[in-house]
Write a protein that holds these residues in place. Structure first.
Motif, PDB file in Angstrom:
ATOM      1  N   PRO A   1      24.640  36.887  74.243  1.00  0.00           N
ATOM      2  CA  PRO A   1      24.750  38.333  74.050  1.00  0.00           C
ATOM      3  C   PRO A   1      23.468  38.944  73.500  1.00  0.00           C
ATOM      4  CG  PRO A   1      25.824  37.194  72.243  1.00  0.00           C
ATOM      5  CD  PRO A   1      25.356  36.127  73.201  1.00  0.00           C
ATOM      6  N   ASN A   2      23.253  40.218  73.832  1.00  0.00           N
ATOM      7  CA  ASN A   2      22.134  41.009  73.300  1.00  0.00           C
ATOM      8  C   ASN A   2      20.776  40.385  73.576  1.00  0.00           C
ATOM      9  OD1 ASN A   2      22.736  43.539  72.281  1.00  0.00           O
ATOM     10  ND2 ASN A   2      23.483  42.753  70.325  1.00  0.00           N
ATOM     11  N   LEU A   3      20.683  39.616  74.664  1.00  0.00           N
ATOM     12  CA  LEU A   3      19.430  38.951  75.010  1.00  0.00           C
ATOM     13  C   LEU A   3      18.968  39.426  76.377  1.00  0.00           C
ATOM     14  CD1 LEU A   3      17.254  36.741  74.491  1.00  0.00           C
ATOM     15  CD2 LEU A   3      18.805  35.117  75.602  1.00  0.00           C
ATOM     16  N   THR A   4      17.722  39.898  76.442  1.00  0.00           N
ATOM     17  CA  THR A   4      17.092  40.273  77.704  1.00  0.00           C
ATOM     18  C   THR A   4      15.796  39.486  77.833  1.00  0.00           C
ATOM     19  OG1 THR A   4      18.001  42.516  77.622  1.00  0.00           O
ATOM     20  CG2 THR A   4      16.116  42.160  79.065  1.00  0.00           C
ATOM     21  N   MET A   5      15.666  38.745  78.929  1.00  0.00           N
ATOM     22  CA  MET A   5      14.471  37.932  79.163  1.00  0.00           C
ATOM     23  C   MET A   5      13.921  38.299  80.527  1.00  0.00           C
ATOM     24  SD  MET A   5      15.864  34.322  77.624  1.00  0.00           S
ATOM     25  CE  MET A   5      14.244  33.690  77.239  1.00  0.00           C
ATOM     26  N   GLN A   6      12.646  38.664  80.573  1.00  0.00           N
ATOM     27  CA  GLN A   6      12.068  39.225  81.786  1.00  0.00           C
ATOM     28  C   GLN A   6      10.735  38.585  82.124  1.00  0.00           C
ATOM     29  OE1 GLN A   6      12.222  43.223  80.135  1.00  0.00           O
ATOM     30  NE2 GLN A   6      13.654  43.819  81.721  1.00  0.00           N
TER      31      GLN A   6
ATOM     32  N   GLY B   1      17.203  43.936  71.126  1.00  0.00           N
ATOM     33  CA  GLY B   1      16.258  45.001  71.426  1.00  0.00           C
ATOM     34  C   GLY B   1      14.881  44.808  70.833  1.00  0.00           C
ATOM     35  N   VAL B   2      14.653  43.699  70.108  1.00  0.00           N
ATOM     36  CA  VAL B   2      13.356  43.449  69.470  1.00  0.00           C
ATOM     37  C   VAL B   2      12.492  42.630  70.419  1.00  0.00           C
ATOM     38  CG1 VAL B   2      12.177  42.502  67.468  1.00  0.00           C
ATOM     39  CG2 VAL B   2      14.470  43.483  67.224  1.00  0.00           C
ATOM     40  N   GLY B   3      11.335  43.158  70.791  1.00  0.00           N
ATOM     41  CA  GLY B   3      10.426  42.478  71.694  1.00  0.00           C
ATOM     42  C   GLY B   3       9.395  43.461  72.225  1.00  0.00           C
TER      43      GLY B   3
ATOM     44  N   ASP C   1      14.839  57.455  71.818  1.00  0.00           N
ATOM     45  CA  ASP C   1      15.456  56.147  71.966  1.00  0.00           C
ATOM     46  C   ASP C   1      14.392  55.075  72.203  1.00  0.00           C
ATOM     47  OD1 ASP C   1      18.262  54.775  72.684  1.00  0.00           O
ATOM     48  OD2 ASP C   1      16.735  54.029  74.064  1.00  0.00           O
ATOM     49  N   ASN C   2      14.656  53.863  71.689  1.00  0.00           N
ATOM     50  CA  ASN C   2      13.656  52.790  71.827  1.00  0.00           C
ATOM     51  C   ASN C   2      13.586  52.203  73.230  1.00  0.00           C
ATOM     52  OD1 ASN C   2      15.909  51.118  72.014  1.00  0.00           O
ATOM     53  ND2 ASN C   2      15.595  50.139  70.027  1.00  0.00           N
ATOM     54  N   GLY C   3      14.500  52.584  74.111  1.00  0.00           N
ATOM     55  CA  GLY C   3      14.400  52.211  75.514  1.00  0.00           C
ATOM     56  C   GLY C   3      15.062  50.907  75.894  1.00  0.00           C
ATOM     57  N   SER C   4      15.572  50.130  74.926  1.00  0.00           N
ATOM     58  CA  SER C   4      16.217  48.864  75.255  1.00  0.00           C
ATOM     59  C   SER C   4      17.577  49.104  75.901  1.00  0.00           C
ATOM     60  CB  SER C   4      16.389  48.011  73.994  1.00  0.00           C
ATOM     61  OG  SER C   4      15.141  47.646  73.463  1.00  0.00           O
ATOM     62  N   PRO C   5      18.062  48.148  76.700  1.00  0.00           N
ATOM     63  CA  PRO C   5      19.406  48.299  77.274  1.00  0.00           C
ATOM     64  C   PRO C   5      20.443  48.441  76.169  1.00  0.00           C
ATOM     65  CG  PRO C   5      18.228  46.478  78.313  1.00  0.00           C
ATOM     66  CD  PRO C   5      17.403  46.910  77.151  1.00  0.00           C
ATOM     67  N   LYS C   6      21.283  49.441  76.287  1.00  0.00           N
ATOM     68  CA  LYS C   6      22.290  49.673  75.251  1.00  0.00           C
ATOM     69  C   LYS C   6      23.429  48.672  75.348  1.00  0.00           C
ATOM     70  CE  LYS C   6      21.317  54.623  74.808  1.00  0.00           C
ATOM     71  NZ  LYS C   6      20.124  54.560  75.672  1.00  0.00           N
ATOM     72  N   LEU C   7      23.793  48.304  76.551  1.00  0.00           N
ATOM     73  CA  LEU C   7      24.939  47.417  76.739  1.00  0.00           C
ATOM     74  C   LEU C   7      24.555  46.255  77.631  1.00  0.00           C
ATOM     75  CD1 LEU C   7      28.005  46.876  76.375  1.00  0.00           C
ATOM     76  CD2 LEU C   7      28.366  48.232  78.461  1.00  0.00           C
ATOM     77  N   THR C   8      24.858  45.045  77.179  1.00  0.00           N
ATOM     78  CA  THR C   8      24.715  43.855  78.011  1.00  0.00           C
ATOM     79  C   THR C   8      26.032  43.075  77.939  1.00  0.00           C
ATOM     80  OG1 THR C   8      23.749  42.599  76.160  1.00  0.00           O
ATOM     81  CG2 THR C   8      22.222  43.669  77.693  1.00  0.00           C
ATOM     82  N   LEU C   9      26.455  42.577  79.087  1.00  0.00           N
ATOM     83  CA  LEU C   9      27.692  41.818  79.185  1.00  0.00           C
ATOM     84  C   LEU C   9      27.441  40.572  80.031  1.00  0.00           C
ATOM     85  CD1 LEU C   9      30.148  44.708  80.153  1.00  0.00           C
ATOM     86  CD2 LEU C   9      29.994  43.657  77.901  1.00  0.00           C
TER      87      LEU C   9
END
Length: 757
Positions: free
Chosen positions: A95-100, A114-116, A647-655
């Motif tokens: 959860p709450n992880l975005t890797m690009q 959202g930290v990165g 807004d900081n621009g991070s995705p608000k919702l991840t599922l």
């Protein structure tokens, strides 16, 4: 958390816990020594009776339910079932992880809660650190190609560093690979999928002599390229990677373990190329392919010759990684000593066509030559019948890096040349840390940790050379930091199956430099260290043991000088990305994991992450307004604004989640089948971005069917990813003339067979 665990026999356990191999046969007679999380050796006793027909399904990592943290723990079985074979795949199971991917390459950016930030040059310490077998990788790309023969993975959000390793503000991803075993084991896996993609893995592990054991594992990846150019039929994206890892363990007695490890990776894979979505400069029409499989790319022979590659150069990697580590663990009784020495190196050659067209407007080739030496020593122990637990230690890191960027702007009318930017980086840091916890009556535990870190880094020898033109030489710059980080908290095990905790943490991350495409000395001004004060309230519970597990945490981050990718405008050149500081910002949210076995053969997992954040004080160039002014007047003029409240621009919702139906079959076979899914909300690619400055949200659906043998020694899987063949953008960015998206993978259908003995 992993959705569920399966225990059918000690043979099956040995697949993810090699040390459990000592329990696999009735004839086992010798105890085996393993090293637990505390660093203390633990002894596995021999088993004289094994019922291979026994079946017991339960949730995994039961001991972690009594640890006051928001860590997501992922088993090797879960990673394999969800086809997680690269770092970027972890966002499908946590959860709450975005890797690009950075511009479609092997380099990866992390966003946890959202930290990165998007550090294209990869010469700065990331907010989220990657660990491989307790070795911290200062540069995330060093972990490329190493996600095989895994034991488990842990994703821990928030400030860390008072128990091990290095301090940071966003968290860490810890990967643990399988260790040598005291009995013989070997296995292999073959995976074949769409677009002629193949992945092969194999391992062998066992004893060499009394007290000595080893493990050797390797993998190869080939094919899988799904992009093509409709104008000439050329294809792009085929993998070409092989990797090897070895471990040699010596246990002279039941208190001492000495282990030497090493790995080597050769990656010559092609990469995914950009799809332009907006032309900022010039009047040439964009290809207009959308986010499907079609794309354009180019490489002029003159540029290929300049960088020393063949004339048929495609967007690709030409990378080599290798490293070695030595760990010594000794149990003194009252305390256990752990020392880890490691050396990691990378040699990269990477070509990207960043404008995403057949013209040479932002073709980029970069080389990286870097190495990192780290040394960690820590002592941990327990007293007062286990009520008092403590750890003290020190950490040292020294890194060296040389980079060179080649740019081909020949078809960009405002420049019309090829150029190169070169620089070196020197860094050195040392930290001391300590952590203590004490269990009070009524199952209440209090704890505190403290870390002090000194970091010194500098950028040297930076030159900007226009071939056939002028060469600029820039003055070296240095930056140093001397900071404290820490943590205090309290937990209450108010029920045997329920834990409530609260903690406050201060995180610290050193400053650094933006070094890409430098044009003026001011671009080398270092950005400041980042600090964050995090408040976290969490719950871990098994309301219905074996049937329902619910873990969750809510957080608030108070940032000072948060490191953000902002914008700088260079006169007569245009806007460039630059890592800078937002003096004041905040974020808040929660994540939760629900694991359920509601009835019969059904097992389900659902991860949810939600976060919001905004800048409270952030003066910077408004990229959208600056671009709009240039469009209207054909003159570059910086439009400044304060992004207060933006807004900081991070995705608000991840599922993400999955459901599996486990169906027993005659003669001991079992069939597992079900869907999995993933959703990511909209994400900005520029501060305050709207419209094409934001990546659209997407939803992906997958499925899997696995046949398990009665002995659990082999299984066969058929799976699908992106089964609806959605077109979506994984990441995005800006080149000199265009804004672009990096398209995500289309539908992949594959089959996998694996065996373990």
């Amino acid at each position: 958390m992993a959705p569920f665990g399966l225990w059918v026999s000690p043979w099956a356990q040995a697949r993810t816990d090699p040390q459990a191999a000592v329990n696999t046969a009735a004839s086992a007679t010798e105890p085996a020594t393993a090293v637990g999380k505390t660093g203390k050796p633990t002894t596995a006793r021999s088993v004289t009776h094994v019922n291979v027909e026994a079946r017991r399904y339960d949730f995994p990592f039961p001991a972690a339910q009594h640890e006051p943290d928001a860590t997501t723990r992922l088993s090797a079985d879960l990673l394999r079932n969800r086809d997680v074979t690269t770092l970027r795949g972890l966002e499908r199971v946590a959860p709450n992880l975005t890797m690009q991917s950075i511009n479609g390459t092997a380099s990866t950016n992390f966003y946890l809660r959202g930290v990165g930030f998007n550090d294209f040059t990869q010469n700065n310490m990331p907010p989220v650190l990657t660990y491989m077998d307790d070795v911290a990788y200062a540069y995330p790309s060093m972990s490329n190609g190493l996600m095989f023969d895994l034991a488990d993975v842990a994703v821990e959000p928030g400030p860390v560093g008072t128990k091990h390793g290095q301090s940071t503000t966003g968290g860490e991803v810890r990967m643990r690979t399988n260790d040598p075993t005291s009995t013989w084991h070997y296995g292999a896996m073959e995976d074949i999928a769409s677009y002629a993609r193949s992945r092969s893995e194999a391992y062998i592990s066992g004893p060499l002599a009394k007290g000595w054991s080893f493990r050797l594992a390797g993998q190869t990846r080939q094919g899988g390229g799904w992009q093509y150019n409709p104008t000439n039929g050329a294809h792009l994206g085929d993998a070409d990677l092989w990797a090897l890892r070895g471990k040699l363990r010596w246990q002279p007695n039941d208190r001492t373990t000495v282990q030497l490890g090493g790995h080597f990776v050769q990656d010559n894979s092609q990469v995914v190329t950009a799809v332009p979505v907006y032309r900022l400069v010039g009047s040439q029409a964009l290809p207009g392919f959308g986010l499907g499989r079609q794309a354009e790319w180019s490489s002029r022979p003159e540029f290929s010759s300049l960088v020393g590659r063949g004339s048929n150069l495609k967007p690709s990697e030409h990378n080599q990684y290798w490293g070695a580590d030595l760990r010594i663990i000794h149990d003194f009784g009252p305390a256990t000593f752990t020392a880890i020495s490691a050396f990691e190196t990378e040699r990269q050659g990477e070509y990207t066509d960043q404008d995403g067209t057949a013209r040479a407007q932002a073709d980029t080739y970069r080389t990286i030559d870097s190495n990192v030496f780290t040394q960690e020593a820590r002592l941990n122990g327990a007293a007062l019948h286990g009520r008092l637990n403590w750890v003290v230690g020190a950490y040292y890191q020294r890194s060296r890096m040389d980079q060179r960027f080649f740019f081909d702007y020949t078809d960009y009318a405002a420049r019309g040349y090829m150029m190169a930017t070169s620089f070196g980086m020197k860094q050195e840091s040392v930290s001391e840390f300590g952590h203590v916890s004490y269990r009070l009556p009524h199952n209440v535990t209090i704890w505190a940790g403290l870390l002090h870190e000194l970091d010194d880094r500098g950028i040297t020898g930076l030159t900007s050379q226009i071939f056939g033109g002028a060469t600029r030489v820039f003055t070296p710059e240095n930056t140093a930091a001397n900071q404290f980080a820490g943590q205090v908290g309290v937990s209450w095990q108010f029920l045997p199956q329920a834990l409530l905790y609260y903690k406050m943490s201060k995180g610290f991350k050193p400053g650094g430099f933006s070094a890409n495409n430098t044009q003026v000395q001011a671009q080398l001004d270092p950005f400041k260290p980042e600090t964050v004060l995090t408040y976290e309230l969490g719950l871990k519970s098994d309301p219905i043991p074996g049937r329902l597990r619910l873990n969750g945490a809510a957080f608030y981050n108070d940032f000072h000088n948060q490191q953000v990718v902002g914008t700088v405008l260079i006169p007569n050149f245009g806007p460039l990305s630059e890592i800078t500081n937002a003096p004041k910002s905040e974020s808040w949210g929660f994540e939760a994991t629900l694991e359920a076995h509601p009835f019969g053969h059904l097992y389900m997992t659902q991860n949810i992450g939600w976060q919001r954040g905004n800048f409270q004080n952030f003066p910077n160039v408004d990229r959208a307004a600056t671009n709009a002014y240039y469009k209207a007047h054909n003159v570059w003029r910086a439009i400044e604004r304060n992004f207060n409240g933006v807004d900081n621009g991070s995705p608000k919702l991840t599922l993400n989640g999955d459901a599996t139906w486990r169906q027993p079959l005659p003669t001991g076979f079992r069939l597992d089948l079900g869907p999995d899914w993933q959703y990511r909300g909209s994400q900005a690619i520029a501060v305050g971005g709207t419209g094409f400055y934001r990546l659209p949200p997407y939803f992906l659906l997958g499925a899997h069917v696995t046949l398990h043998s009665p002995s659990q020694l082999w299984d066969v899987t058929v799976y699908a990813r992106n089964i609806l063949n959605r077109h979506y953008a994984e990441s995005g960015g800006m080149a000199t003339t265009t804004y672009f998206y990096i398209p995500g993978e289309p539908r992949f259908i594959g089959g996998r067979i694996s065996c373990h003995f």
